[in-house]
Design a protein around this motif. Sequence first.
Motif, mmCIF file in Angstrom:
data_model
loop_
_atom_site.group_PDB
_atom_site.id
_atom_site.type_symbol
_atom_site.label_atom_id
_atom_site.label_comp_id
_atom_site.label_asym_id
_atom_site.label_seq_id
_atom_site.Cartn_x
_atom_site.Cartn_y
_atom_site.Cartn_z
ATOM 1 N N THR A 235 23.929 30.254 95.666
ATOM 2 C CA THR A 235 22.361 29.882 95.534
ATOM 3 C C THR A 235 21.731 31.379 95.465
ATOM 4 O O THR A 235 21.329 31.782 96.460
ATOM 5 C CB THR A 235 21.798 29.235 96.551
ATOM 6 O OG1 THR A 235 22.708 28.108 97.208
ATOM 7 C CG2 THR A 235 20.658 28.756 96.584
ATOM 8 N N ALA A 236 21.646 31.966 94.515
ATOM 9 C CA ALA A 236 21.297 33.325 94.025
ATOM 10 C C ALA A 236 20.862 33.490 92.606
ATOM 11 O O ALA A 236 21.132 32.481 91.913
ATOM 12 C CB ALA A 236 22.205 34.331 94.511
ATOM 13 N N SER A 237 19.868 34.311 92.606
ATOM 14 C CA SER A 237 19.844 34.534 90.804
ATOM 15 C C SER A 237 20.520 35.976 90.518
ATOM 16 O O SER A 237 20.796 36.779 91.406
ATOM 17 C CB SER A 237 18.202 34.734 90.676
ATOM 18 O OG SER A 237 17.687 35.789 91.508
ATOM 19 N N MET A 238 20.582 36.022 89.388
ATOM 20 C CA MET A 238 21.518 37.082 88.448
ATOM 21 C C MET A 238 20.736 38.299 88.638
ATOM 22 O O MET A 238 19.655 38.168 88.411
ATOM 23 C CB MET A 238 21.915 36.690 87.160
ATOM 24 C CG MET A 238 22.562 37.711 86.357
ATOM 25 S SD MET A 238 24.523 37.560 87.307
ATOM 26 C CE MET A 238 25.300 38.848 86.337
ATOM 27 N N ASP B 246 19.476 42.058 87.568
ATOM 28 C CA ASP B 246 19.320 42.952 86.437
ATOM 29 C C ASP B 246 20.202 44.036 86.702
ATOM 30 O O ASP B 246 19.735 45.039 86.925
ATOM 31 C CB ASP B 246 17.839 43.273 86.194
ATOM 32 C CG ASP B 246 17.558 43.566 84.858
ATOM 33 O OD1 ASP B 246 18.710 43.908 83.793
ATOM 34 O OD2 ASP B 246 16.468 44.053 84.567
ATOM 35 N N PRO C 70 24.715 34.160 83.626
ATOM 36 C CA PRO C 70 23.310 33.943 83.184
ATOM 37 C C PRO C 70 22.698 35.276 82.931
ATOM 38 O O PRO C 70 23.111 36.428 83.408
ATOM 39 C CB PRO C 70 22.725 32.935 84.386
ATOM 40 C CG PRO C 70 23.378 33.630 85.580
ATOM 41 C CD PRO C 70 25.015 33.888 85.148
ATOM 42 N N ASN D 284 17.882 37.650 86.339
ATOM 43 C CA ASN D 284 16.809 36.988 87.071
ATOM 44 C C ASN D 284 16.971 35.510 87.032
ATOM 45 O O ASN D 284 16.015 34.805 87.195
ATOM 46 C CB ASN D 284 15.565 37.618 86.784
ATOM 47 C CG ASN D 284 15.298 38.942 87.169
ATOM 48 O OD1 ASN D 284 15.870 39.328 88.043
ATOM 49 N ND2 ASN D 284 14.727 39.688 86.215
ATOM 50 N N GLN D 285 17.882 34.955 86.245
ATOM 51 C CA GLN D 285 18.210 33.375 86.088
ATOM 52 C C GLN D 285 19.232 33.020 87.212
ATOM 53 O O GLN D 285 19.867 33.671 87.686
ATOM 54 C CB GLN D 285 18.881 33.111 84.777
ATOM 55 C CG GLN D 285 17.827 33.449 83.608
ATOM 56 C CD GLN D 285 18.540 33.009 82.195
ATOM 57 O OE1 GLN D 285 19.705 32.681 82.103
ATOM 58 N NE2 GLN D 285 18.047 33.031 81.112
ATOM 59 N N GLN D 286 19.038 31.865 87.435
ATOM 60 C CA GLN D 286 19.891 30.940 88.673
ATOM 61 C C GLN D 286 21.200 31.108 88.175
ATOM 62 O O GLN D 286 21.603 30.798 86.996
ATOM 63 C CB GLN D 286 19.181 29.587 88.843
ATOM 64 C CG GLN D 286 20.052 29.153 90.081
ATOM 65 C CD GLN D 286 19.219 29.754 91.382
ATOM 66 O OE1 GLN D 286 18.389 30.389 91.505
ATOM 67 N NE2 GLN D 286 20.247 29.584 92.529
ATOM 68 N N ILE D 287 22.020 31.518 89.043
ATOM 69 C CA ILE D 287 23.540 31.402 88.841
ATOM 70 C C ILE D 287 23.893 29.723 89.210
ATOM 71 O O ILE D 287 23.827 29.280 90.104
ATOM 72 C CB ILE D 287 24.379 32.274 89.966
ATOM 73 C CG1 ILE D 287 24.051 33.834 89.431
ATOM 74 C CG2 ILE D 287 25.781 32.064 89.891
ATOM 75 C CD1 ILE D 287 24.570 34.719 90.578
ATOM 76 N N THR D 288 24.326 28.999 88.084
ATOM 77 C CA THR D 288 24.732 27.573 88.389
ATOM 78 C C THR D 288 25.799 27.546 87.946
ATOM 79 O O THR D 288 26.338 26.370 87.773
ATOM 80 C CB THR D 288 23.680 26.743 87.341
ATOM 81 O OG1 THR D 288 23.808 27.271 86.257
ATOM 82 C CG2 THR D 288 22.268 26.968 87.915
#
Length: 126
Positions: free
Chosen positions: A49-52, A54, A98, A101-105
């Motif tokens: 549950t994190a965002s990518m 930059d 991703p 700043n996009q969600q890692i899904t």
Amino acid sequence: MTIREFLRPALAVALLASVSACAGASVPDRPVASPAASKSASANPQPVTASMPDIIGGNAGRAAEQMGPETEVAFKDVSGKGRSVDDPAEWRICHTRPGPNQQITDYPVILGVVRVAESCAGTALK
């Protein structure tokens, strides 16, 4: 009966009681996963549950280290030469999936890379 003979059993009981008390304190509050649950979890890793971050323009080796062992990372040569990335420290990141700043899904996180001496211009992650 000497004092030493009298105190020896009492000392043994006190020592066992303190060891038991310490052992009870180290029992985890949460349930421990069974080996079967651990195997199924590792077979199908779940996204963190994190965002990518930059990391475009950064060193691929350092980026993979910073993302940690729980994040599955794949490297793809985006120069069009189809080379394998044997030593990520010798590669620069041009693209990520991703995106920043996009969600890692989904796994693996894909880093589109070129050799450090090369330019990212005209590259694309397909």
